[in-house]
Design a protein around this motif. Sequence first.
Motif, PDB file in Angstrom:
ATOM      1  N   PHE A  14       5.414 -23.781  -1.243  1.00  0.00           N
ATOM      2  CA  PHE A  14       4.956 -23.016  -0.182  1.00  0.00           C
ATOM      3  C   PHE A  14       5.212 -21.485  -0.544  1.00  0.00           C
ATOM      4  O   PHE A  14       6.089 -21.241  -1.434  1.00  0.00           O
ATOM      5  CB  PHE A  14       5.139 -23.150   1.394  1.00  0.00           C
ATOM      6  N   VAL A  15       4.588 -20.420   0.039  1.00  0.00           N
ATOM      7  CA  VAL A  15       4.636 -19.030  -0.499  1.00  0.00           C
ATOM      8  C   VAL A  15       4.753 -18.204   0.912  1.00  0.00           C
ATOM      9  O   VAL A  15       4.135 -18.676   1.816  1.00  0.00           O
ATOM     10  CB  VAL A  15       3.257 -18.655  -1.211  1.00  0.00           C
ATOM     11  N   ASP A  16       5.504 -17.297   0.678  1.00  0.00           N
ATOM     12  CA  ASP A  16       5.802 -16.350   1.932  1.00  0.00           C
ATOM     13  C   ASP A  16       5.682 -14.992   1.368  1.00  0.00           C
ATOM     14  O   ASP A  16       5.786 -14.718   0.185  1.00  0.00           O
ATOM     15  CB  ASP A  16       7.115 -16.614   2.382  1.00  0.00           C
ATOM     16  N   HIS A  17       5.336 -13.983   2.118  1.00  0.00           N
ATOM     17  CA  HIS A  17       4.981 -12.546   1.640  1.00  0.00           C
ATOM     18  C   HIS A  17       6.054 -11.837   2.761  1.00  0.00           C
ATOM     19  O   HIS A  17       6.315 -12.075   3.825  1.00  0.00           O
ATOM     20  CB  HIS A  17       3.572 -12.337   2.051  1.00  0.00           C
ATOM     21  N   GLU A  18       6.388 -10.641   2.025  1.00  0.00           N
ATOM     22  CA  GLU A  18       7.444  -9.681   2.836  1.00  0.00           C
ATOM     23  C   GLU A  18       6.944  -8.438   2.454  1.00  0.00           C
ATOM     24  O   GLU A  18       6.679  -7.925   1.323  1.00  0.00           O
ATOM     25  CB  GLU A  18       8.852 -10.231   2.465  1.00  0.00           C
ATOM     26  N   LYS A  19       7.208  -7.465   3.462  1.00  0.00           N
ATOM     27  CA  LYS A  19       7.102  -6.032   3.122  1.00  0.00           C
ATOM     28  C   LYS A  19       8.262  -5.367   3.817  1.00  0.00           C
ATOM     29  O   LYS A  19       8.645  -5.558   4.927  1.00  0.00           O
ATOM     30  CB  LYS A  19       5.731  -5.493   4.095  1.00  0.00           C
ATOM     31  N   GLN A  20       8.598  -4.301   2.952  1.00  0.00           N
ATOM     32  CA  GLN A  20       9.803  -3.469   3.450  1.00  0.00           C
ATOM     33  C   GLN A  20       9.548  -2.121   3.390  1.00  0.00           C
ATOM     34  O   GLN A  20       8.892  -1.648   2.292  1.00  0.00           O
ATOM     35  CB  GLN A  20      11.140  -3.997   2.434  1.00  0.00           C
ATOM     36  N   LYS A  21       9.867  -1.313   4.277  1.00  0.00           N
ATOM     37  CA  LYS A  21       9.698   0.047   4.299  1.00  0.00           C
ATOM     38  C   LYS A  21      11.054   0.816   4.722  1.00  0.00           C
ATOM     39  O   LYS A  21      11.551   0.446   5.973  1.00  0.00           O
ATOM     40  CB  LYS A  21       8.549   0.415   5.183  1.00  0.00           C
ATOM     41  N   LYS A  22      11.609   1.629   3.959  1.00  0.00           N
ATOM     42  CA  LYS A  22      12.922   2.473   4.173  1.00  0.00           C
ATOM     43  C   LYS A  22      12.208   3.780   4.262  1.00  0.00           C
ATOM     44  O   LYS A  22      11.528   4.409   3.623  1.00  0.00           O
ATOM     45  CB  LYS A  22      13.930   2.105   3.405  1.00  0.00           C
ATOM     46  N   ILE A  23      13.109   4.630   5.225  1.00  0.00           N
ATOM     47  CA  ILE A  23      12.735   6.074   5.375  1.00  0.00           C
ATOM     48  C   ILE A  23      12.993   6.881   3.862  1.00  0.00           C
ATOM     49  O   ILE A  23      13.813   6.590   3.066  1.00  0.00           O
ATOM     50  CB  ILE A  23      13.716   6.776   6.045  1.00  0.00           C
ATOM     51  N   PHE A  24      11.686   7.777   3.490  1.00  0.00           N
ATOM     52  CA  PHE A  24      11.780   8.408   2.449  1.00  0.00           C
ATOM     53  C   PHE A  24      11.653   7.392   0.964  1.00  0.00           C
ATOM     54  O   PHE A  24      12.307   7.824  -0.118  1.00  0.00           O
ATOM     55  CB  PHE A  24      12.951   9.226   2.222  1.00  0.00           C
ATOM     56  N   SER A  25      11.138   6.319   1.338  1.00  0.00           N
ATOM     57  CA  SER A  25      10.873   5.405   0.300  1.00  0.00           C
ATOM     58  C   SER A  25       9.418   4.653   0.342  1.00  0.00           C
ATOM     59  O   SER A  25       8.926   4.658   1.219  1.00  0.00           O
ATOM     60  CB  SER A  25      12.070   4.418   0.393  1.00  0.00           C
ATOM     61  N   ASP A  26       9.178   4.591  -0.940  1.00  0.00           N
ATOM     62  CA  ASP A  26       7.639   3.605  -1.079  1.00  0.00           C
ATOM     63  C   ASP A  26       7.923   2.229  -0.504  1.00  0.00           C
ATOM     64  O   ASP A  26       8.939   1.589  -0.703  1.00  0.00           O
ATOM     65  CB  ASP A  26       7.345   3.745  -2.600  1.00  0.00           C
ATOM     66  N   PRO A  27       6.738   1.805   0.164  1.00  0.00           N
ATOM     67  CA  PRO A  27       6.926   0.362   0.761  1.00  0.00           C
ATOM     68  C   PRO A  27       7.033  -0.763  -0.547  1.00  0.00           C
ATOM     69  O   PRO A  27       6.286  -0.365  -1.608  1.00  0.00           O
ATOM     70  CB  PRO A  27       5.372   0.267   1.388  1.00  0.00           C
ATOM     71  N   LEU A  28       7.702  -1.557  -0.526  1.00  0.00           N
ATOM     72  CA  LEU A  28       7.889  -2.807  -1.216  1.00  0.00           C
ATOM     73  C   LEU A  28       7.296  -3.920  -0.809  1.00  0.00           C
ATOM     74  O   LEU A  28       7.512  -4.297   0.336  1.00  0.00           O
ATOM     75  CB  LEU A  28       9.452  -2.935  -1.481  1.00  0.00           C
ATOM     76  N   PHE A  29       6.216  -4.517  -1.533  1.00  0.00           N
ATOM     77  CA  PHE A  29       5.711  -5.615  -1.020  1.00  0.00           C
ATOM     78  C   PHE A  29       6.179  -6.970  -1.925  1.00  0.00           C
ATOM     79  O   PHE A  29       6.200  -6.671  -3.216  1.00  0.00           O
ATOM     80  CB  PHE A  29       4.202  -5.694  -1.260  1.00  0.00           C
ATOM     81  N   CYS A  30       6.456  -7.986  -1.418  1.00  0.00           N
ATOM     82  CA  CYS A  30       6.988  -8.987  -2.171  1.00  0.00           C
ATOM     83  C   CYS A  30       6.485 -10.371  -1.705  1.00  0.00           C
ATOM     84  O   CYS A  30       5.748 -10.631  -0.673  1.00  0.00           O
ATOM     85  CB  CYS A  30       8.589  -9.277  -1.795  1.00  0.00           C
ATOM     86  N   THR A  31       6.233 -11.119  -2.778  1.00  0.00           N
ATOM     87  CA  THR A  31       5.848 -12.491  -2.738  1.00  0.00           C
ATOM     88  C   THR A  31       7.120 -13.361  -2.956  1.00  0.00           C
ATOM     89  O   THR A  31       7.638 -13.282  -3.901  1.00  0.00           O
ATOM     90  CB  THR A  31       4.835 -12.828  -3.658  1.00  0.00           C
ATOM     91  N   ILE A  32       7.331 -14.376  -1.996  1.00  0.00           N
ATOM     92  CA  ILE A  32       8.351 -15.416  -2.127  1.00  0.00           C
ATOM     93  C   ILE A  32       7.735 -16.676  -2.299  1.00  0.00           C
ATOM     94  O   ILE A  32       6.726 -17.132  -1.462  1.00  0.00           O
ATOM     95  CB  ILE A  32       9.425 -15.398  -0.901  1.00  0.00           C
ATOM     96  N   VAL A  33       8.170 -17.438  -3.310  1.00  0.00           N
ATOM     97  CA  VAL A  33       7.621 -18.813  -3.544  1.00  0.00           C
ATOM     98  C   VAL A  33       8.729 -19.818  -3.492  1.00  0.00           C
ATOM     99  O   VAL A  33       9.964 -19.463  -3.962  1.00  0.00           O
ATOM    100  CB  VAL A  33       7.356 -18.883  -5.159  1.00  0.00           C
ATOM    101  N   TYR A  34       8.541 -20.810  -2.681  1.00  0.00           N
ATOM    102  CA  TYR A  34       9.578 -21.940  -2.738  1.00  0.00           C
ATOM    103  C   TYR A  34       8.979 -23.175  -3.514  1.00  0.00           C
ATOM    104  O   TYR A  34       7.696 -23.419  -3.382  1.00  0.00           O
ATOM    105  CB  TYR A  34       9.608 -22.317  -1.397  1.00  0.00           C
ATOM    106  N   GLY A  35       9.648 -23.893  -4.321  1.00  0.00           N
ATOM    107  CA  GLY A  35       9.183 -25.056  -5.043  1.00  0.00           C
ATOM    108  C   GLY A  35      10.291 -25.641  -5.596  1.00  0.00           C
ATOM    109  O   GLY A  35      11.509 -25.425  -5.414  1.00  0.00           O
ATOM    110  N   LYS A  36       9.974 -26.653  -6.574  1.00  0.00           N
ATOM    111  CA  LYS A  36      10.839 -27.349  -7.521  1.00  0.00           C
ATOM    112  C   LYS A  36      10.491 -27.023  -8.983  1.00  0.00           C
ATOM    113  O   LYS A  36       9.700 -26.659  -9.275  1.00  0.00           O
ATOM    114  CB  LYS A  36      10.292 -28.904  -7.355  1.00  0.00           C
TER     115      LYS A  36
END
Length: 108
Positions: free
Chosen positions: A86-108
């Motif tokens: 399965f796959v998860d997605h995450e977004k992080q935003k910190k002050i005075f920083s560009d947004p960071l978009f991540c794809t997280i993959v779980y598997g074998k």
Amino acid sequence: MLVSNLKLISMKKILSILGLAMGLTSCYNYSYTPVVHSNNFKLSEIDFTQEFKVGKSCAKLKGVHFDGSRSIIDAAKNANIKTVVFVDHEKQKKIFSDPLFCTIVYGK
């Protein structure tokens, strides 16, 4: 004199409130609900008691384009995952920083 002091106090309050509001709303981190990327699956068939490898692929949003890769394939390669569960997605935003978009993959 009294009027100018009141204006100065009011301006300080307004700037303080704006600064606080900007500081509270500019830092956030959230993730989406995990999504199973498959046409034929049953959630009950996934054994969540087993350990999964975790791969992550992130990209910063620079203006209108992404700097980096956030693909499922790259995330799987980063953790040497051969079968994606399965796959998860995450977004992080910190002050005075560009947004960071991540794809997280779980598997074998």
